[in-house]
Design a protein around this motif. Structure first.
Motif, PDB file in Angstrom:
ATOM      1  N   ARG A 111       0.533   6.638  -1.502  1.00 56.30           N
ATOM      2  CA  ARG A 111       1.977   6.821  -1.651  1.00 56.30           C
ATOM      3  C   ARG A 111       2.568   7.549  -0.454  1.00 56.30           C
ATOM      4  N   LEU A 112       1.763   8.448   0.134  1.00 51.25           N
ATOM      5  CA  LEU A 112       2.208   9.183   1.308  1.00 51.25           C
ATOM      6  C   LEU A 112       1.952   8.423   2.603  1.00 51.25           C
ATOM      7  N   HIS A 113       1.415   7.213   2.471  1.00 49.34           N
ATOM      8  CA  HIS A 113       1.086   6.378   3.640  1.00 49.34           C
ATOM      9  C   HIS A 113       0.088   7.051   4.577  1.00 49.34           C
ATOM     10  N   LEU A 114      -0.815   7.826   3.990  1.00 52.31           N
ATOM     11  CA  LEU A 114      -1.917   8.385   4.775  1.00 52.31           C
ATOM     12  C   LEU A 114      -3.044   7.378   4.913  1.00 52.31           C
ATOM     13  N   ILE A 115      -3.183   6.520   3.920  1.00 53.67           N
ATOM     14  CA  ILE A 115      -4.099   5.372   3.979  1.00 53.67           C
ATOM     15  C   ILE A 115      -3.340   4.175   3.414  1.00 53.67           C
ATOM     16  N   PRO A 116      -3.724   2.931   3.794  1.00 51.91           N
ATOM     17  CA  PRO A 116      -2.998   1.758   3.309  1.00 51.91           C
ATOM     18  C   PRO A 116      -3.376   1.396   1.867  1.00 51.91           C
TER      19      PRO A 116
END
Length: 281
Positions: free
Chosen positions: A276-281
């Motif tokens: 959700r935080l776009h730290l991983i796809p």
């Protein structure tokens, strides 16, 4: 050769030149040169210690001369008396002898069993080319081989990303696999490539694009992201540890620290929050 990536793929010749300078500095080799192989022809584009222009830009065909023979054999070859060597053709005697070269070592840079480039070390004396100097040239060829292999793999994976951007059918799972593999490659890549590989992984995850991912948002360490990327693929702790060359206890520690930063309780909640935080796809 793979199509270049503007972010990751600097000119391969620059990496080759850096290795030649390294050998010159550490091994005291007076003459060094080399270049990339295009189809079955080597183009000498990088050099150190040359006195004449004869070798600069020289095109060496496969099976011709010492370098051509090494290119085809896929292994280092050397001669201690170039002028009188009977084991090689003498197509390039003019430029070689005009440099006063007598002892030469040619080493191929192999990628997937194919010669991608060549490195040469030479003396202007008849002493055999061996010992520490030869070891340094061979080591440089191995370093280049690994760097070129990693660059090729990254280029291949970026083409998958580009296919999606162009409207191709690339699934979210494939993107996640590419992201995890980029981070995995960064673990074993030469230091100059590690940050670029992680930056490419970040472009796939869209790091920083989440509206709530501004100041104060969770920031995970590279190793925490490495572990989460593997867990996101369905890896167990043991499998993630094996892939990342870590101990299972270390993987657990990274998962705990990531969960603390993310405010989550389980590994799956951590993966979901990180996405959700776009730290991983």
């Amino acid at each position: 050769m793979s199509a270049a990536s503007p972010l990751l793929r600097p000119r391969d010749g620059d990496a080759l030149r850096a290795e030649l300078r390294r050998v010159a500095a550490l091994g005291g080799v007076p003459v060094l040169f080399g270049g990339e192989i295009h189809e079955d022809t080597l183009l000498i584009s990088e050099y150190y210690g040359l006195r004449t222009a004869g070798l600069r830009g020289l095109a060496v065909r496969s099976s011709s001369g010492l370098g051509g023979a090494s290119m085809v054999a896929g292994r280092p070859l050397a001669v201690a008396d170039y002028r009188n060597a009977s084991s090689i053709t003498h197509d390039y005697d003019g430029p070689v002898l005009s440099e006063g070269i007598r002892s030469v070592l040619a080493v191929p840079v192999l990628v997937d069993g194919q010669a991608r480039a060549m490195l040469y070390g030479a003396y202007r004396t008849g002493a055999p080319f061996g010992g520490r100097a030869a070891d340094l040239v061979v080591e440089s060829a191995r370093r280049l081989s690994e760097e070129f292999r990693i660059r090729d793999e990254v280029d291949r994976r970026l083409r998958m990303r580009d296919a999606q951007s162009a409207g191709g059918q690339v699934s979210d799972e494939q993107i996640r696999e590419v992201h995890a593999e980029l981070r995995l490659l960064a673990v074993t890549a030469p230091p100059p490539l590690q940050d670029r590989l992680r930056a490419l992984a970040d472009t796939l995850s869209g790091t920083g694009t989440e509206p709530g991912a501004g100041p104060g948002a969770a920031t995970l360490a590279p190793r925490e992201l490495d572990v989460l990327a593997q867990v996101a693929l369905g890896c167990t702790n043991a499998e993630a540890a094996q892939r990342l060359s870590l101990k299972p206890e270390t993987v657990k520690s990274y998962l705990r620290s990531a969960a603390t930063k993310l405010g989550t309780r389980t590994r799956y909640e951590s993966v979901s929050k990180a996405r959700r935080l776009h730290l991983i796809p």
